[in-house]
Scaffold this motif. Sequence first.
Motif, short mmCIF file in Angstrom:
data_model
loop_
_atom_site.label_atom_id
_atom_site.label_comp_id
_atom_site.label_asym_id
_atom_site.label_seq_id
_atom_site.Cartn_x
_atom_site.Cartn_y
_atom_site.Cartn_z
N UNK A 262 12.22 36.19 64.16
CA UNK A 262 13.56 36.77 63.70
C UNK A 262 14.47 35.73 63.72
N UNK A 263 15.07 35.33 62.85
CA UNK A 263 16.08 34.16 62.84
C UNK A 263 17.48 34.72 62.47
N UNK A 264 18.20 34.13 63.29
CA UNK A 264 19.59 34.44 63.04
C UNK A 264 20.34 33.78 62.01
N UNK A 265 20.79 34.34 60.77
CA UNK A 265 21.20 33.56 59.57
C UNK A 265 22.32 32.76 59.74
N UNK A 266 23.25 33.16 60.70
CA UNK A 266 24.56 32.62 60.87
C UNK A 266 24.29 31.37 61.77
N UNK A 267 23.65 31.45 62.91
CA UNK A 267 23.44 30.35 63.78
C UNK A 267 22.29 29.47 63.69
N UNK A 268 21.33 30.11 62.70
CA UNK A 268 20.10 29.32 62.15
C UNK A 268 19.31 29.10 63.45
N UNK A 269 19.04 29.91 64.40
CA UNK A 269 18.19 29.99 65.28
C UNK A 269 17.24 31.15 65.53
N UNK A 270 15.96 30.79 66.16
CA UNK A 270 15.00 31.99 66.15
C UNK A 270 15.58 32.91 67.33
N UNK A 271 15.81 33.94 67.17
CA UNK A 271 16.26 35.08 68.22
C UNK A 271 15.02 35.60 68.93
N UNK A 272 13.83 36.06 68.12
CA UNK A 272 12.97 36.64 68.90
C UNK A 272 11.37 36.12 68.13
N UNK A 273 10.43 35.99 68.90
CA UNK A 273 9.27 35.77 68.55
C UNK A 273 8.24 37.13 68.90
N UNK A 274 7.94 37.57 67.86
CA UNK A 274 7.15 38.85 68.12
C UNK A 274 5.70 38.58 67.79
N UNK A 275 4.85 39.13 68.85
CA UNK A 275 3.38 38.95 68.57
C UNK A 275 2.96 40.51 67.85
N UNK A 276 2.86 40.38 66.48
CA UNK A 276 2.85 41.54 65.73
C UNK A 276 1.55 42.09 65.65
N UNK A 277 0.46 41.26 65.22
CA UNK A 277 -0.81 41.85 64.86
C UNK A 277 -2.01 40.95 65.42
#
Length: 1105
Positions: free
Chosen positions: A1058-1073
């Motif tokens: 999940x990337x913040x479009x304004x700061x252009x940094x990864x906010x979250x790294x989700x282990x989805x599946x």
Amino acid sequence: RRSFRKKRERPRPEQWKGLSGPSRVPEPEDVTVPGGVDLLALPQLCFPGGVCVATEPKEDRVHFLVLTDVCGNRTYGVVAQYYRPLHLLANLKLCKDFEVDSPIKDFAAKLSLIPSPPPGPLHLVFHMKPLQIVFPARADPESPILDLDLHLPLLCFRPEKVLQVLTCFLTEQRIVFFSSDWALLTLVAECFMAYLYPLQWQYPFVPILSDQMLDFVMAPTSFLMGCHLDHFEEVSKEADGLVLINIDHGSITYSKSTNDNVDIPDVPLLAAQTFIQRDVKNHLNYEHRVFNSEEFLKTRAAGDHQFYKQVLDTYMFHSFLKARLNRRMDAFAQMDLDTQSEEDRINGTLVSPRRPTVEKIASRKPSHLQVTHRRMVVSMPNLQDIAMPELAPRNSSLRLTDTAGCAGSSAVLNVTPKSPYTFKIPEIHFPLVSECVQAYYADFVTLLSKAMDFLAPDNSLLLARYFYLRGLVHLMQGQLLSALLDFQNLYKTDIRIFPADLVKRTVESMSAPERAQAERAPELMRLISEILDKPHEASKLDDHVKNFKLPKEYMQLDDFMKRVQESGIVKDASTIQRLFEALTVGQQKQIDPETFKDFYNCWKETEAEAQEVSLPWLVMEHLDKNECVYKLSSSVRTNLGVGKIAMTQKRLFLLTEGRPGYVEISTFRNIEEVRSTSTAFLLRRIPALKIKVASKKEVFEANLKTECDLWHLMVKEMWAGKKLADDHKDPQYVQQALTHVLLMDAVVGTLQSPGAIYAASKLSYFDKMRKEMPMALPKTTVETLKHKINPSAGETFPQAVDALLYTPGHLDPAEKVEDARPKLWCALSDGKVTVFDASSWTIHQHSFKVGTAKVNCMVMADQNQVWVGSEDSVIYIINVHSMSCNKQLTDHCSSVTDLIVQDGQRAPSEVYSCSMDGTVLAWNVSTLQVTSRFQLSSGGLTSIRLHGGCLWCCTGNSIMVMTTNGFLCQELKIEEHFKDISTSFLAFQLLPEQEQLWAACAGRSEVYIWSLKDLAQPPQRVPLKDCSEIICMIRVKKQVWVGSRGLWQGIPRGKIYVIDAERKTVEKELVAHTDTVRTLCSAEDRYVLSGSGREEGKIAIWKGE
């Protein structure tokens, strides 16, 4: 046959100047009666009682003929008998000199020129003064046309006699109807066959036998025939084993038989009160096409087994099973779907064995008020049990003794019939020479075209019927190309009535120049190609139906897996593999037939016992309505009292003895520890189970004796399953744990040996998983993950989630409540689509097919339509109300890769589609017509976006900005920014607020961001840690969610960044599946849904922020 053959002028098409060119020069053609009609027997059927001369005038009469060929096709005829004076003079006039009355001749002539209406709501009407004749259309392609007084048998027979006649039909007896009225023979027989629907009589049907045909009743096979009442005694004495039905007297008897005790069977009570077919589906295995007749019979009273065995062995019932296994969506299947209860709909998705819920158990028990009421009126006679003597049933199988079990069948579907549309056929003028007939056809086409012009564009149901009729009339005119164009339009309006066989015969009859001209029309080129060039690729439906039988040979793993799946016990392949290991512990890896039989019987006996569970009202008040009792111990001594331990999917509780009561032991969520130990009793040590509960100081202890080890395994497995379900927000873990628990119980009951518990421990899968892999999901993942659902539940193997679509709910007074709820559309492998109710994440519609190829994209075109783009180059249109796919758009020539609609508050008026070969089409949603098209110079077109009035098209080598008319505005070439690396664009998103273009490239673990103001500038880069491959991305508010495959603690996993479009940094790294994230979609920007590959096959619902 020559005497019945005549000549008429029939136009045939000549060399075409255009799509509506002139016809060929008419040439004479033989017109014969339908093939298979025995013309020699026809006079006998017209005068079945023989020709006679009367001295006084008699009343005119009409009777009906049914002629059946060897393939079972029926030809119907009407015979009008009338008397005319005949003068016996020296020269006797021949009978053929008498002319048929003019109205009858006119009616027959007009009838031959009127096309049959297609199935649906459009009836044809023509006037024959002073009458108005209506040609009704059947309700659906599978339903028969009914133009009968269906109450007629009820006027001739008492109700119990009607049921007896139906029994004779259901058991495929040799049936002969008798009446003094020839017309009644056909009418009554047709009514009874209509009562059978959806079963169909498959044997010879000859409702009228002339005096010379009486020997037909000696046929050894099943049949349905009719004779005049004068021949009743003769047939009764000469033929054996016939069911003789006297319509005039309303009686049923057997003819002379070697068995004097033969009696007419009665319909059993259960079958008389509800549809026998509706109970059959619970014993069908669709994947393996198996019907378990033995289990079906176990649900019926023992005294009724002979009747059911006869019915199940009939050819008509076998044909019914074929239709159900082929998932034919006829009127019966639609009724079954409409009347399905919420519980049955949800239970169909569970992988664990079904058990009656508390709600269902409560429905079988009389309420407190009912019990009190019965006590108050115990001295009063039950007036409902008093039957009228003259209507008393013949034996107890029809006597109403208990109505409680049929309460569920009393609900009647409340459907308001819709008024059909009518179309008035133009006048037909005599004489019927070529010019008059052609003028009639021309008028017919003109009227149809005018009706289509005045029709609302969204009324595709009626438009399809007009196209169908106009296509038939064009065929009669000999205008083959015009006819094919009309039939081609059925793809866009209602493909259910597409006459495939007729179109194929039409194409095959075309000359080479006609074929060449047709192939020059883009609309027809694909149609002809599908019909002629790929005739062998069309897969035929598998029509075989197997009856489940226990194996008689030793089984290896593959054969064992197939047998278990056929039995309906378990479908999941990995679970069956663990079961195989459990049953083969300490021996060769094969299972003998006796072991399988013991396991199967043990499972089915446990299943049957569970259906008989009855809980006191006091106990049910403490349980949720959807809870089921899956396991009951024997009566044991515990520290909470003496009673039976009960296990549901949620908790353990004690069912106390003496005065029945409820004592809760614990929910599985609150368990802290489970131990198997022993307790001292006198001089013995008795095995005991101890459970430590989080909210209680006292440890629960039960002296389970010989059951202790099994309960220890089962409770630990359920505890582990519940913990996994909570950690992963996936309730399917509980359902799978229940399956493991019941399989453990069946294994122990089967083996009954000292090693049985060790064998059952092979099924303790989640408990081992909890011990061996104690790693919890990352905190960020747990906080963001809301829920998981499994669209592959009930399948043999998990299936990849190829595409997802969320459609918001909307209020519409004309809709059912469940149709107005938000929905999640999930595309699985091979064109399978499953629909979830997004308000509860439960199944709304079981999977249905849109073609057989992979689905690439889905979009909601308007509130009534979902468009599905497929690898087979077709766009399938699903009606969201009927959940049916009756329309197809076939203008693309290669795989459809993306679909987009115009953004805005109003409903979209245009949908844009693109295909792999670079074609972009714009569609009018109302008319389904292509409004514009253009072709990119390079292929490999994978996705498109609409921004600033332009279409942004992503190909492998570039992102091209095109006007909606196909002119290139600008182009972002990948080679200009990655000169040293060979890569290609995989996915992109436009962020208008930030004026940015975000893109992912093949083989790169970074997201690249270009400014829309200047695409020539080098992109910014956002690296994704531990990312191996980017698959998809979507924009959610001010975030960009990127689906990928990467590493987590060194293990490959499906991950979401999940990337913040304004700061252009990864906010979250989700282990989805556990498998790759294949697709992402947004639900009103509140939730994000991700679908995984076929290794896991699940959908995760995430909270959007």
